[in-house]
Design a protein around this motif. Structure first.
Motif, PDB file in Angstrom:
ATOM      1  N   ALA A   1       0.822  -1.213   0.000  1.00  0.00           N
ATOM      2  CA  ALA A   1       0.000   0.000   0.000  1.00  0.00           C
ATOM      3  C   ALA A   1       0.855   1.262   0.000  1.00  0.00           C
ATOM      4  N   ARG A   2       1.964   1.237   0.725  1.00  0.00           N
ATOM      5  CA  ARG A   2       2.794   2.444   0.821  1.00  0.00           C
ATOM      6  C   ARG A   2       3.502   2.728  -0.498  1.00  0.00           C
ATOM      7  N   MET A   3       3.995   1.692  -1.147  1.00  0.00           N
ATOM      8  CA  MET A   3       4.666   1.908  -2.426  1.00  0.00           C
ATOM      9  C   MET A   3       3.666   2.352  -3.489  1.00  0.00           C
ATOM     10  N   GLY A   4       2.492   1.752  -3.488  1.00  0.00           N
ATOM     11  CA  GLY A   4       1.459   2.175  -4.419  1.00  0.00           C
ATOM     12  C   GLY A   4       1.062   3.622  -4.198  1.00  0.00           C
ATOM     13  N   TYR A   5       1.000   4.032  -2.938  1.00  0.00           N
ATOM     14  CA  TYR A   5       0.688   5.432  -2.611  1.00  0.00           C
ATOM     15  C   TYR A   5       1.764   6.362  -3.159  1.00  0.00           C
ATOM     16  N   ALA A   6       3.038   6.003  -2.977  1.00  0.00           N
ATOM     17  CA  ALA A   6       4.139   6.851  -3.447  1.00  0.00           C
ATOM     18  C   ALA A   6       4.098   7.010  -4.964  1.00  0.00           C
ATOM     19  N   ILE A   7       3.808   5.923  -5.676  1.00  0.00           N
ATOM     20  CA  ILE A   7       3.708   5.992  -7.141  1.00  0.00           C
ATOM     21  C   ILE A   7       2.560   6.903  -7.547  1.00  0.00           C
ATOM     22  N   ARG A   8       1.410   6.758  -6.880  1.00  0.00           N
ATOM     23  CA  ARG A   8       0.250   7.596  -7.191  1.00  0.00           C
ATOM     24  C   ARG A   8       0.573   9.073  -6.977  1.00  0.00           C
ATOM     25  N   GLU A   9       1.248   9.385  -5.878  1.00  0.00           N
ATOM     26  CA  GLU A   9       1.592  10.768  -5.582  1.00  0.00           C
ATOM     27  C   GLU A   9       2.564  11.333  -6.609  1.00  0.00           C
ATOM     28  N   ALA A  10       3.527  10.528  -7.038  1.00  0.00           N
ATOM     29  CA  ALA A  10       4.494  10.992  -8.038  1.00  0.00           C
ATOM     30  C   ALA A  10       3.793  11.325  -9.352  1.00  0.00           C
TER      31      ALA A  10
ATOM     32  N   GLU B   1     -22.025  13.264 -11.355  1.00  0.00           N
ATOM     33  CA  GLU B   1     -21.912  12.332 -12.474  1.00  0.00           C
ATOM     34  C   GLU B   1     -21.248  11.017 -12.092  1.00  0.00           C
ATOM     35  N   LEU B   2     -20.440  11.010 -11.046  1.00  0.00           N
ATOM     36  CA  LEU B   2     -19.668   9.808 -10.699  1.00  0.00           C
ATOM     37  C   LEU B   2     -20.091   9.248  -9.353  1.00  0.00           C
ATOM     38  N   THR B   3     -21.386   9.138  -9.123  1.00  0.00           N
ATOM     39  CA  THR B   3     -21.856   8.559  -7.866  1.00  0.00           C
ATOM     40  C   THR B   3     -21.418   7.100  -7.775  1.00  0.00           C
ATOM     41  N   GLY B   4     -21.099   6.691  -6.558  1.00  0.00           N
ATOM     42  CA  GLY B   4     -20.699   5.305  -6.329  1.00  0.00           C
ATOM     43  C   GLY B   4     -19.253   5.003  -6.651  1.00  0.00           C
ATOM     44  N   GLU B   5     -18.476   6.009  -7.078  1.00  0.00           N
ATOM     45  CA  GLU B   5     -17.066   5.802  -7.418  1.00  0.00           C
ATOM     46  C   GLU B   5     -16.179   6.559  -6.447  1.00  0.00           C
ATOM     47  N   LEU B   6     -15.066   5.932  -6.069  1.00  0.00           N
ATOM     48  CA  LEU B   6     -14.100   6.621  -5.227  1.00  0.00           C
ATOM     49  C   LEU B   6     -13.426   7.731  -6.034  1.00  0.00           C
ATOM     50  N   VAL B   7     -13.341   8.899  -5.437  1.00  0.00           N
ATOM     51  CA  VAL B   7     -12.702  10.057  -6.067  1.00  0.00           C
ATOM     52  C   VAL B   7     -11.582  10.522  -5.141  1.00  0.00           C
ATOM     53  N   ASN B   8     -10.352  10.591  -5.655  1.00  0.00           N
ATOM     54  CA  ASN B   8      -9.266  11.001  -4.774  1.00  0.00           C
ATOM     55  C   ASN B   8      -9.070  12.513  -4.791  1.00  0.00           C
ATOM     56  N   ARG B   9      -8.293  12.977  -3.854  1.00  0.00           N
ATOM     57  CA  ARG B   9      -8.102  14.422  -3.660  1.00  0.00           C
ATOM     58  C   ARG B   9      -7.496  15.066  -4.901  1.00  0.00           C
ATOM     59  N   ALA B  10      -6.585  14.362  -5.580  1.00  0.00           N
ATOM     60  CA  ALA B  10      -5.951  14.940  -6.765  1.00  0.00           C
ATOM     61  C   ALA B  10      -6.987  15.244  -7.848  1.00  0.00           C
ATOM     62  N   THR B  11      -8.008  14.410  -7.951  1.00  0.00           N
ATOM     63  CA  THR B  11      -9.068  14.645  -8.944  1.00  0.00           C
ATOM     64  C   THR B  11      -9.858  15.895  -8.592  1.00  0.00           C
ATOM     65  N   VAL B  12     -10.135  16.087  -7.305  1.00  0.00           N
ATOM     66  CA  VAL B  12     -10.842  17.295  -6.869  1.00  0.00           C
ATOM     67  C   VAL B  12     -10.009  18.531  -7.186  1.00  0.00           C
ATOM     68  N   LEU B  13      -8.706  18.468  -6.896  1.00  0.00           N
ATOM     69  CA  LEU B  13      -7.825  19.599  -7.177  1.00  0.00           C
ATOM     70  C   LEU B  13      -7.782  19.907  -8.671  1.00  0.00           C
TER      71      LEU B  13
ATOM     72  N   LEU C   1      -7.984   7.666   3.233  1.00  0.00           N
ATOM     73  CA  LEU C   1      -7.353   8.979   3.333  1.00  0.00           C
ATOM     74  C   LEU C   1      -7.351   9.743   2.011  1.00  0.00           C
ATOM     75  N   GLY C   2      -7.952  10.940   2.026  1.00  0.00           N
ATOM     76  CA  GLY C   2      -7.947  11.799   0.857  1.00  0.00           C
ATOM     77  C   GLY C   2      -8.899  11.389  -0.249  1.00  0.00           C
ATOM     78  N   ARG C   3      -9.888  10.546   0.069  1.00  0.00           N
ATOM     79  CA  ARG C   3     -10.811  10.077  -0.971  1.00  0.00           C
ATOM     80  C   ARG C   3     -12.260  10.326  -0.548  1.00  0.00           C
ATOM     81  N   PHE C   4     -13.134  10.390  -1.554  1.00  0.00           N
ATOM     82  CA  PHE C   4     -14.559  10.666  -1.340  1.00  0.00           C
ATOM     83  C   PHE C   4     -15.387   9.693  -2.167  1.00  0.00           C
ATOM     84  N   VAL C   5     -16.654   9.535  -1.766  1.00  0.00           N
ATOM     85  CA  VAL C   5     -17.602   8.787  -2.585  1.00  0.00           C
ATOM     86  C   VAL C   5     -18.971   9.442  -2.414  1.00  0.00           C
ATOM     87  N   SER C   6     -19.651   9.669  -3.539  1.00  0.00           N
ATOM     88  CA  SER C   6     -20.975  10.291  -3.494  1.00  0.00           C
ATOM     89  C   SER C   6     -22.040   9.254  -3.830  1.00  0.00           C
TER      90      SER C   6
END
Length: 362
Positions: free
Chosen positions: A79-88, A255-267, A314-319
């Motif tokens: 999980a930590r390595m996947g997080y680092a790749i996502r952030e990069a 438009e994206l109800t039921g899907e996880l949305v991360n903070r980067a997408t909001v930004l 952490l840092g994610r939303f779902v509507s």
């Protein structure tokens, strides 16, 4: 706040300092449309080449196994390595300033910088010590980090094999299949293709080299890049190409109800300094349509779980659009404001959504 031209440029003519006012507002950026050209091969993980080569055993190469053990101790699930790749990757898109979300929207110089950011984020996440010659020191062993958007296309420099066989941490991720992998390989002539015409002497792994990789994480799911995986062009237009940031964020959760949305997408959608406020305002605008937005602070994740939605971390939303639950309804429910609510069916009329309880971080 002002910057004085005389102080900034050393221009003290007539001892007059001309104030330069910093820009207070930015124009919303509408990026170029992504292109199918230049995308990586659509692979989901490592595949053996069919040679008789195998990863080294622990007796054959105790150092490489010690590095693997140390990484797994720090990150058993990946999980930590996947997080680092996502952030990069999110950092190189810089969506808050550029509105971009797709690799093909990057400039050529930016594409060459992705590997550096992956290397930096891994060191930031795991606090690896600097190596003397290579990028890291892990379990007391020098390790170099190599990144490639195409699996097995790592570029190996001469210093990895010309002065003793060095260990490489090879990392790969594909945004379009939402997969990543990481492994270790000791670099020597036997695992490399013949030298080509490159002036820098970089070489890639041959088929035996591919099969010699000792995989730490042989294939895992990458947190999805939400905008990239929108299949409906109408929805993408409503979000990425909305005229205003608040409109974009509101459309995102409608438009994206039921899907996880991360903070980067909001930004990326908001393109504003106060992007977090856009989520709060979207909640207010979507309430008359029955839509709520769960965040990652308690008690929201439990409410999402009650409704069998993806649980925001952490840092994610779902509507989701809600409707009052009645005895006999087969759907699961959650309690909000003392009443029971379920996920709305398509035919259910819109009702005012309940006010969600404040989260721990609000």
């Amino acid at each position: 706040m002002s910057i004085f031209q005389g102080e900034l440029f050393g221009d003290d003519a007539d001892n007059i300092a001309v104030p330069l006012t910093l820009r207070a507002h930015r124009t919303r950026v509408l990026p170029e449309r992504p292109s199918p050209k230049g995308r990586p091969r659509p692979m989901r993980g490592p595949v053996r080449s069919g040679t008789d080569a195998q990863p080294p055993t622990e007796d054959e190469d105790p150092e490489i196994w010690a590095v693997r053990s140390e990484i797994l101790t720090l990150d058993p699930s990946g999980a930590r390595m996947g997080y680092a790749i996502r952030e990069a990757l999110d950092q190189i898109y810089d969506g808050q300033r550029t509105g971009r979300w797709d690799y093909t929207q990057l400039h050529k110089t930016e594409k060459t910088h992705v590997g550096t950011l992956v290397e930096i984020w891994l060191q930031r996440e795991f606090r690896f010590h600097d190596g003397d010659e290579l990028d890291y020191r892990i379990a007391g062993v020098e390790v170099d980090c190599k990144w490639s958007l195409n699996l097995y296309d790592w570029e190996i420099p001469q210093e990895m094999y010309s002065r003793g066989d060095k260990i490489a941490l090879v990392v790969w991720a594909n945004e379009y299949t939402a997969r990543w992998a990481a492994g270790l390989i000791r670099i020597n002539e036997a695992v490399l293709r013949r030298p080509g015409k490159q002036r820098d002497g970089k070489r890639r792994l041959n088929d035996r080299g591919r099969d010699r990789i000792l995989w730490v994480f042989p294939g895992a799911d990458l947190v999805k890049n939400t905008l990239l995986h929108i299949k409906d062009p109408r929805k993408l237009d409503l979000i990425a190409y909305a005229p205003k940031g608040q409109t974009a964020v509101t459309n995102l959760f409608r438009e994206l109800t039921g899907e996880l949305v991360n903070r980067a997408t909001v930004l990326t959608a908001a393109q504003q300094v106060d992007s977090a406020k856009r989520v709060r305002d979207a909640r207010k605008q979507l309430q008359p349509k029955g839509i709520v937005i769960f965040g990652h602070y308690a008690p929201h994740p439990q409410m999402a779980a009650d409704l069998e939605l993806p649980v925001p971390t952490l840092g994610r939303f779902v509507s989701v659009r809600l409707h009052p639950w009645r005895p006999g309804d087969p759907e699961p429910f959650t309690e909000i404001e003392g009443a029971r609510w379920r996920r709305a069916r398509e035919a259910d009329p819109e009702v005012n959504a309940p006010i969600l309880p404040q989260q721990g971080g609000e």
